[in-house]
Scaffold this motif. Structure first.
Motif, short mmCIF file in Angstrom:
data_model
loop_
_atom_site.label_atom_id
_atom_site.label_comp_id
_atom_site.label_asym_id
_atom_site.label_seq_id
_atom_site.Cartn_x
_atom_site.Cartn_y
_atom_site.Cartn_z
N CYS A 109 -7.04 -5.51 -10.11
CA CYS A 109 -7.11 -4.59 -8.97
C CYS A 109 -8.32 -3.67 -9.07
O CYS A 109 -8.61 -3.11 -10.13
CB CYS A 109 -5.84 -3.76 -8.89
SG CYS A 109 -4.36 -4.75 -8.61
N ARG A 110 -9.01 -3.53 -7.94
CA ARG A 110 -10.19 -2.68 -7.84
C ARG A 110 -10.11 -1.90 -6.52
O ARG A 110 -9.32 -2.23 -5.64
CB ARG A 110 -11.47 -3.51 -7.82
CG ARG A 110 -11.68 -4.39 -9.04
CD ARG A 110 -12.23 -3.56 -10.19
NE ARG A 110 -12.62 -4.39 -11.31
CZ ARG A 110 -11.81 -4.78 -12.29
NH1 ARG A 110 -10.54 -4.45 -12.25
NH2 ARG A 110 -12.26 -5.51 -13.28
N THR A 111 -10.98 -0.91 -6.40
CA THR A 111 -11.09 -0.18 -5.14
C THR A 111 -12.46 -0.41 -4.54
O THR A 111 -13.44 -0.61 -5.26
CB THR A 111 -10.88 1.34 -5.33
OG1 THR A 111 -11.78 1.82 -6.33
CG2 THR A 111 -9.45 1.65 -5.70
N VAL A 166 1.25 -3.36 -8.18
CA VAL A 166 2.64 -2.97 -8.01
C VAL A 166 3.35 -4.08 -7.24
O VAL A 166 2.95 -4.41 -6.12
CB VAL A 166 2.76 -1.64 -7.24
CG1 VAL A 166 4.22 -1.28 -7.01
CG2 VAL A 166 2.03 -0.52 -7.96
N ALA A 167 4.35 -4.66 -7.84
CA ALA A 167 5.14 -5.72 -7.22
C ALA A 167 4.26 -6.86 -6.70
O ALA A 167 4.47 -7.38 -5.61
CB ALA A 167 6.01 -5.15 -6.10
N GLY A 168 3.22 -7.21 -7.47
CA GLY A 168 2.37 -8.34 -7.13
C GLY A 168 1.30 -8.08 -6.10
O GLY A 168 0.65 -9.00 -5.62
N THR A 169 1.07 -6.79 -5.76
CA THR A 169 0.05 -6.42 -4.78
C THR A 169 -0.76 -5.24 -5.28
O THR A 169 -0.20 -4.27 -5.78
CB THR A 169 0.70 -6.04 -3.43
OG1 THR A 169 1.54 -7.11 -3.00
CG2 THR A 169 -0.34 -5.79 -2.36
N CYS A 170 -2.09 -5.31 -5.13
CA CYS A 170 -2.94 -4.19 -5.51
C CYS A 170 -2.74 -3.05 -4.50
O CYS A 170 -2.77 -3.29 -3.29
CB CYS A 170 -4.41 -4.60 -5.52
SG CYS A 170 -4.82 -5.78 -6.80
N GLY A 186 -7.63 -9.45 2.75
CA GLY A 186 -6.35 -10.09 3.03
C GLY A 186 -5.22 -9.34 2.34
O GLY A 186 -5.20 -8.10 2.29
N THR A 187 -4.27 -10.08 1.78
CA THR A 187 -3.22 -9.46 0.97
C THR A 187 -3.71 -9.50 -0.48
O THR A 187 -3.88 -10.58 -1.04
CB THR A 187 -1.89 -10.23 1.09
OG1 THR A 187 -1.50 -10.24 2.47
CG2 THR A 187 -0.80 -9.58 0.25
N PRO A 188 -3.99 -8.34 -1.07
CA PRO A 188 -4.57 -8.30 -2.41
C PRO A 188 -3.54 -8.59 -3.52
O PRO A 188 -3.07 -7.68 -4.20
CB PRO A 188 -5.14 -6.88 -2.51
CG PRO A 188 -4.27 -6.08 -1.61
CD PRO A 188 -3.86 -7.01 -0.50
N THR A 210 -9.38 -9.00 -7.53
CA THR A 210 -10.43 -9.90 -7.99
C THR A 210 -9.92 -11.33 -8.06
O THR A 210 -10.70 -12.27 -8.08
CB THR A 210 -10.95 -9.48 -9.38
OG1 THR A 210 -9.85 -9.48 -10.31
CG2 THR A 210 -11.59 -8.10 -9.33
N GLN A 211 -8.62 -11.50 -8.07
CA GLN A 211 -8.00 -12.82 -8.10
C GLN A 211 -8.22 -13.53 -6.76
O GLN A 211 -8.35 -14.74 -6.71
CB GLN A 211 -6.50 -12.69 -8.38
CG GLN A 211 -5.72 -13.98 -8.35
CD GLN A 211 -4.23 -13.74 -8.58
OE1 GLN A 211 -3.83 -12.67 -9.02
NE2 GLN A 211 -3.42 -14.73 -8.29
N LYS A 212 -8.27 -12.74 -5.68
CA LYS A 212 -8.32 -13.32 -4.35
C LYS A 212 -9.65 -13.11 -3.64
O LYS A 212 -10.04 -13.92 -2.80
CB LYS A 212 -7.20 -12.72 -3.50
CG LYS A 212 -7.10 -13.31 -2.14
CD LYS A 212 -5.88 -12.87 -1.41
CE LYS A 212 -5.88 -13.57 -0.06
NZ LYS A 212 -4.78 -13.23 0.74
N SER A 213 -10.36 -12.03 -3.92
CA SER A 213 -11.56 -11.66 -3.15
C SER A 213 -12.83 -11.79 -3.97
O SER A 213 -12.82 -11.62 -5.19
CB SER A 213 -11.44 -10.22 -2.66
OG SER A 213 -10.32 -10.07 -1.84
#
Length: 136
Positions: free
Chosen positions: A59-61, A123-127, A49-51, A80-83
């Motif tokens: 944040c991960r890859t 960055v700006a709230g998005t991975c 979704g939107t990470p 990891t907060q969302k997925s």
């Protein structure tokens, strides 16, 4: 000789392509490669979704797809907060296996240049993909 040159050109084009799935020249009478890798990629993107993130540590890859000589075709950032990391890893492994099978069946070759994990940053709230050392 012409067929060899054509194969070399198609292989080079496939290596530099930004395509989501395997690319190949189609010979008259043959069917195209299965769309299963594209379906799995869509499942991965839906899971990510939107990470969203509030910190780099979230944040991960995720390695996605496969190159003919090994290694992932690309990396996608996720949060990891969302997925669910375990679910994404399972989809990543399925994506690798499906793409590798399609590449083997097609006889696809590549330059064997492995893609380094760029890591992911918030960055700006998005991975987003980083530029160097992996964050995971």
């Amino acid at each position: 000789m012409n067929k060899l040159l054509l194969l070399l050109l198609v292989s080079c084009a496939a290596c530099t392509s930004q395509a989501q799935g395997p690319v190949r020249a189609q010979v008259k009478g043959e069917t195209s490669i299965s769309t299963a890798p594209a379906t799995t990629l869509a499942d991965i993107r839906r899971q990510i979704g939107t990470p969203t993130c509030s910190d780099n540590a979230q944040c991960r890859t995720l390695p996605v797809g496969a190159m003919a000589c090994g290694g992932p075709q690309e990396y996608l950032p996720y949060s990891t907060q969302k997925s669910d990391a375990n679910a994404l890893r399972a989809l990543s492994e399925r994506s690798y296996a499906e793409t590798k099978a399609a590449l083997t069946a097609s006889g696809m070759v590549s330059t064997c240049m492995l893609k380094a994990d760029p890591g992911a940053v918030c960055v700006a709230g998005t991975c987003q993909l980083g530029t160097g050392s992996p964050a995971n």
